[in-house]
Write a protein that holds these residues in place. Structure first.
Motif, PDB file in Angstrom:
ATOM      1  N   HIS A 290       0.839  -1.208   0.000  1.00  0.00           N
ATOM      2  CA  HIS A 290       0.000   0.000   0.000  1.00  0.00           C
ATOM      3  C   HIS A 290       0.872   1.254   0.000  1.00  0.00           C
ATOM      4  O   HIS A 290       0.702   2.142  -0.851  1.00  0.00           O
ATOM      5  CB  HIS A 290      -0.907  -0.014   1.238  1.00  0.00           C
ATOM      6  CG  HIS A 290      -1.715   1.226   1.422  1.00  0.00           C
ATOM      7  ND1 HIS A 290      -3.089   1.258   1.239  1.00  0.00           N
ATOM      8  CD2 HIS A 290      -1.367   2.494   1.775  1.00  0.00           C
ATOM      9  CE1 HIS A 290      -3.535   2.475   1.466  1.00  0.00           C
ATOM     10  NE2 HIS A 290      -2.504   3.252   1.797  1.00  0.00           N
ATOM     11  N   PHE A 313      -6.949   2.914  -4.357  1.00  0.00           N
ATOM     12  CA  PHE A 313      -6.042   2.302  -5.325  1.00  0.00           C
ATOM     13  C   PHE A 313      -4.851   1.658  -4.614  1.00  0.00           C
ATOM     14  O   PHE A 313      -4.430   0.546  -4.957  1.00  0.00           O
ATOM     15  CB  PHE A 313      -5.559   3.348  -6.319  1.00  0.00           C
ATOM     16  CG  PHE A 313      -4.620   2.814  -7.361  1.00  0.00           C
ATOM     17  CD1 PHE A 313      -5.073   2.020  -8.394  1.00  0.00           C
ATOM     18  CD2 PHE A 313      -3.260   3.104  -7.296  1.00  0.00           C
ATOM     19  CE1 PHE A 313      -4.198   1.514  -9.358  1.00  0.00           C
ATOM     20  CE2 PHE A 313      -2.383   2.627  -8.254  1.00  0.00           C
ATOM     21  CZ  PHE A 313      -2.856   1.818  -9.284  1.00  0.00           C
ATOM     22  N   ASP A 315      -4.802   0.473  -1.581  1.00  0.00           N
ATOM     23  CA  ASP A 315      -5.282  -0.760  -0.947  1.00  0.00           C
ATOM     24  C   ASP A 315      -5.548  -1.852  -1.981  1.00  0.00           C
ATOM     25  O   ASP A 315      -5.325  -3.044  -1.706  1.00  0.00           O
ATOM     26  CB  ASP A 315      -6.561  -0.473  -0.157  1.00  0.00           C
ATOM     27  CG  ASP A 315      -6.309  -0.371   1.336  1.00  0.00           C
ATOM     28  OD1 ASP A 315      -5.139  -0.499   1.752  1.00  0.00           O
ATOM     29  OD2 ASP A 315      -7.272  -0.159   2.096  1.00  0.00           O
ATOM     30  N   TYR A 316      -6.027  -1.457  -3.157  1.00  0.00           N
ATOM     31  CA  TYR A 316      -6.230  -2.442  -4.222  1.00  0.00           C
ATOM     32  C   TYR A 316      -4.916  -3.152  -4.544  1.00  0.00           C
ATOM     33  O   TYR A 316      -4.860  -4.380  -4.633  1.00  0.00           O
ATOM     34  CB  TYR A 316      -6.792  -1.768  -5.478  1.00  0.00           C
ATOM     35  CG  TYR A 316      -6.724  -2.660  -6.700  1.00  0.00           C
ATOM     36  CD1 TYR A 316      -7.647  -3.681  -6.902  1.00  0.00           C
ATOM     37  CD2 TYR A 316      -5.689  -2.505  -7.631  1.00  0.00           C
ATOM     38  CE1 TYR A 316      -7.561  -4.527  -8.003  1.00  0.00           C
ATOM     39  CE2 TYR A 316      -5.600  -3.342  -8.732  1.00  0.00           C
ATOM     40  CZ  TYR A 316      -6.528  -4.353  -8.913  1.00  0.00           C
ATOM     41  OH  TYR A 316      -6.432  -5.187  -9.992  1.00  0.00           O
ATOM     42  N   ARG A 320      -4.009  -7.091  -3.742  1.00  0.00           N
ATOM     43  CA  ARG A 320      -4.032  -7.812  -5.019  1.00  0.00           C
ATOM     44  C   ARG A 320      -3.321  -9.165  -4.896  1.00  0.00           C
ATOM     45  O   ARG A 320      -2.214  -9.260  -4.413  1.00  0.00           O
ATOM     46  CB  ARG A 320      -3.365  -6.942  -6.078  1.00  0.00           C
ATOM     47  CG  ARG A 320      -3.306  -7.506  -7.481  1.00  0.00           C
ATOM     48  CD  ARG A 320      -2.726  -6.447  -8.392  1.00  0.00           C
ATOM     49  NE  ARG A 320      -2.522  -6.900  -9.754  1.00  0.00           N
ATOM     50  CZ  ARG A 320      -1.387  -7.414 -10.213  1.00  0.00           C
ATOM     51  NH1 ARG A 320      -0.339  -7.522  -9.386  1.00  0.00           N
ATOM     52  NH2 ARG A 320      -1.286  -7.796 -11.462  1.00  0.00           N
ATOM     53  N   TRP A 364     -11.359   0.740  -1.085  1.00  0.00           N
ATOM     54  CA  TRP A 364     -10.745  -0.476  -1.643  1.00  0.00           C
ATOM     55  C   TRP A 364     -11.748  -1.223  -2.524  1.00  0.00           C
ATOM     56  O   TRP A 364     -11.433  -1.617  -3.659  1.00  0.00           O
ATOM     57  CB  TRP A 364     -10.276  -1.383  -0.514  1.00  0.00           C
ATOM     58  CG  TRP A 364      -9.982  -2.790  -0.985  1.00  0.00           C
ATOM     59  CD1 TRP A 364      -8.926  -3.207  -1.745  1.00  0.00           C
ATOM     60  CD2 TRP A 364     -10.807  -3.936  -0.771  1.00  0.00           C
ATOM     61  NE1 TRP A 364      -9.030  -4.552  -2.003  1.00  0.00           N
ATOM     62  CE2 TRP A 364     -10.175  -5.027  -1.416  1.00  0.00           C
ATOM     63  CE3 TRP A 364     -12.013  -4.161  -0.099  1.00  0.00           C
ATOM     64  CZ2 TRP A 364     -10.712  -6.322  -1.398  1.00  0.00           C
ATOM     65  CZ3 TRP A 364     -12.535  -5.442  -0.073  1.00  0.00           C
ATOM     66  CH2 TRP A 364     -11.887  -6.501  -0.720  1.00  0.00           C
ATOM     67  N   SER A 365     -12.959  -1.404  -2.018  1.00  0.00           N
ATOM     68  CA  SER A 365     -13.960  -2.153  -2.786  1.00  0.00           C
ATOM     69  C   SER A 365     -14.358  -1.406  -4.052  1.00  0.00           C
ATOM     70  O   SER A 365     -14.646  -2.009  -5.088  1.00  0.00           O
ATOM     71  CB  SER A 365     -15.197  -2.430  -1.927  1.00  0.00           C
ATOM     72  OG  SER A 365     -15.921  -1.232  -1.665  1.00  0.00           O
ATOM     73  N   ASN A 367     -12.366   0.526  -5.873  1.00  0.00           N
ATOM     74  CA  ASN A 367     -11.304   0.293  -6.848  1.00  0.00           C
ATOM     75  C   ASN A 367     -11.298  -1.149  -7.338  1.00  0.00           C
ATOM     76  O   ASN A 367     -10.980  -1.415  -8.498  1.00  0.00           O
ATOM     77  CB  ASN A 367      -9.949   0.657  -6.243  1.00  0.00           C
ATOM     78  CG  ASN A 367      -9.665   2.145  -6.297  1.00  0.00           C
ATOM     79  OD1 ASN A 367      -8.951   2.625  -7.167  1.00  0.00           O
ATOM     80  ND2 ASN A 367     -10.238   2.893  -5.363  1.00  0.00           N
ATOM     81  N   LEU A 368     -11.664  -2.076  -6.470  1.00  0.00           N
ATOM     82  CA  LEU A 368     -11.794  -3.468  -6.883  1.00  0.00           C
ATOM     83  C   LEU A 368     -12.904  -3.606  -7.925  1.00  0.00           C
ATOM     84  O   LEU A 368     -12.753  -4.330  -8.925  1.00  0.00           O
ATOM     85  CB  LEU A 368     -12.094  -4.341  -5.661  1.00  0.00           C
ATOM     86  CG  LEU A 368     -12.168  -5.850  -5.894  1.00  0.00           C
ATOM     87  CD1 LEU A 368     -10.814  -6.392  -6.344  1.00  0.00           C
ATOM     88  CD2 LEU A 368     -12.630  -6.563  -4.619  1.00  0.00           C
ATOM     89  N   ALA A 371     -11.610  -2.216 -11.238  1.00  0.00           N
ATOM     90  CA  ALA A 371     -10.683  -3.147 -11.873  1.00  0.00           C
ATOM     91  C   ALA A 371     -11.438  -4.292 -12.530  1.00  0.00           C
ATOM     92  O   ALA A 371     -11.084  -4.732 -13.638  1.00  0.00           O
ATOM     93  CB  ALA A 371      -9.694  -3.694 -10.849  1.00  0.00           C
ATOM     94  N   GLU A 376      -7.591  -3.868 -15.301  1.00  0.00           N
ATOM     95  CA  GLU A 376      -6.562  -3.183 -14.522  1.00  0.00           C
ATOM     96  C   GLU A 376      -5.866  -2.042 -15.269  1.00  0.00           C
ATOM     97  O   GLU A 376      -5.620  -0.980 -14.675  1.00  0.00           O
ATOM     98  CB  GLU A 376      -5.532  -4.213 -14.044  1.00  0.00           C
ATOM     99  CG  GLU A 376      -4.643  -3.717 -12.932  1.00  0.00           C
ATOM    100  CD  GLU A 376      -3.872  -4.852 -12.312  1.00  0.00           C
ATOM    101  OE1 GLU A 376      -4.306  -5.382 -11.275  1.00  0.00           O
ATOM    102  OE2 GLU A 376      -2.818  -5.217 -12.876  1.00  0.00           O
TER     103      GLU A 376
END
Length: 422
Positions: A290, A313, A315-316, A320, A364-365, A367-368, A371, A376
């Motif tokens: 991170h 981002f 945290d993504y 990952r 985080w969620s 950005n998830l 993606a 990505e």
């Protein structure tokens, strides 16, 4: 009185006195006095610059005798000892550059000054660069006081200017001996007592840099300095009081970002030894990835960019390929979704106070979701665009990159949350 009126008055006086048969000998014009003062000032500045050049050279060449030779022999004994400790503490630090810049000066009229033939306090900045890690030097203010004894100038103090608001920046080497562990992805700097955490961090560092590079690309130095302070005082010195709290395990810091070259200077990852040291292997891995994401992306980021973009981002990238189930990565968010999905994107205000952890999990969620829906590469493209705009410009960038506005993003994210946290 202007310079011309002074000269006119002098000429009148000479004419009057010569009429009385009185000789005037050795008269010095104000311009000559000014030139003399300028010469003294220039000589003083040259002497102090030479002192600082010797100091920097002695440090880089590891010449302790030369380094201490320019310390005022009548300075406070504690100051002289701290300077000796500073020199020795830097022995293991990989320095590529160490220099001092001199410009301006401090008004000393309100200070109690040491007895000396002359005392001076120019504005001094330390310019240093860590090998491999720093593309450009980091610059920090040093509140030095210099004294002249006879023909010799000395460094007398780095704390005497504090009553007028001038403070000397303190680096890790001001807080104790520096131990350095080096890897391909950078190095970990710690102090005695921090060896265990430093070894754990080094074991993760290379893979963390590689993981960030896999997402962000290779257009960043790909070497990171991770600092592990030994005390709360050192933590405050390195990151500031706003981030030096027990609840924060780590933070990525930088001196400044050049808006033209998009280059960040003085980037460091600083870990809170108490919080980070208590982490299990997986959370420590996520934390490092991170913070290193912030290091890689700092040059593309402006102050005021939406926090859900920046922190989500990072945290993504941190989570990952960790195989951590969403309900374990974001337990507060999972509990929220059971009551109902969020009605808005996380605001910057949500990242302060008691709602901070939930805001991180929401981001985080989000950005998830991006993606998974965009892919990505387009998530990275969206970050690069959104990280350079203010909140008022987000909607336009979203439409340009994704074809949808903020309202559409919110609806898609809400559906994603219902499916992810059934």
């Amino acid at each position: 009185m202007s310079r011309f009126r002074v000269l006119l008055a002098a000429l009148v006086a000479v004419t009057f006195l010569s009429g009385l048969g009185v000789a005037v000998v050795g008269t010095v014009s104000p311009s000559a006095s000014s030139a003399s003062a300028d010469t003294v000032s220039s000589t003083r500045a040259d002497a102090v610059r030479s002192l600082l050049e010797r100091r920097a050279r002695a440090l880089l060449e590891r010449d302790e005798t030369a380094f201490t030779a320019d310390l005022d022999p009548l300075a406070d004994a504690d100051f002289r000892q701290r300077q000796l400790d500073l020199f020795r503490n830097l022995a293991a630090v990989p320095l590529a550059e160490w220099d001092y810049l001199v410009e301006g000066e401090t008004d000393l009229s309100t200070l109690q000054l040491p007895a000396a033939d002359e005392v001076w306090a120019p504005d001094v900045r330390l310019s240093y660069r860590l090998s491999g890690v720093d593309v450009e030097p980091s610059s920090q203010g040093m509140a030095y006081l210099f004294t002249r004894r006879g023909d010799q100038w000395y460094l007398n103090s780095d704390t005497a200017l504090e009553p007028v608001g001038r403070r000397t920046w303190r680096g890790p080497w001001d807080f104790g001996p520096c131990h350095v562990l080096v890897g391909t992805g950078g190095f970990v700097l710690s102090h005695p007592g921090g060896e265990v955490l430093a070894a754990r961090v080094l074991a993760e560092l290379d893979s963390a840099v590689a993981a960030v590079t896999e997402v962000w690309g290779e257009a960043w130095p790909r070497q990171v300095a991770v600092l592990i302070p030994a005390s709360p005082e050192e933590m405050v010195s390195l990151v500031g009081p706003g981030f030096a709290t027990g609840s924060i395990a780590g933070v990525a810091v930088a001196d400044r970002v050049d808006p033209d070259t998009h280059t960040a200077r003085g980037q460091r990852v600083v870990l809170n030894p108490d919080s980070a040291g208590a982490l299990a292997p997986l959370p420590l891995r996520v934390l490092l990835r991170h913070e290193i994401t912030h290091i890689a992306a700092r040059g593309a980021t402006v102050d005021g960019a939406p926090m859900w973009v920046l922190e989500g981002f990072a945290d993504y990238v941190g989570y990952r390929r960790s195989d951590v189930p969403p309900r374990k990565a974001a337990p507060l968010l999972a509990a929220q979704v059971r009551q109902g999905v969020p009605s808005a994107l996380p605001s910057d205000a949500d990242f302060r106070g008691g709602s901070m952890e939930l805001a991180y999990q929401q981001s985080w969620s989000l950005n998830l979701y991006l993606a998974s829906s965009l892919g990505e590469p387009r998530l990275v493209e969206l970050y690069r665009r959104l990280a350079r705009v203010r909140a008022s410009e987000v909607d336009g960038v979203l439409v340009e990159v994704t074809g949808d506005d903020t309202a559409a993003l919110l609806r898609g994210w809400q559906d994603f949350l219902r499916q992810t946290f059934p």
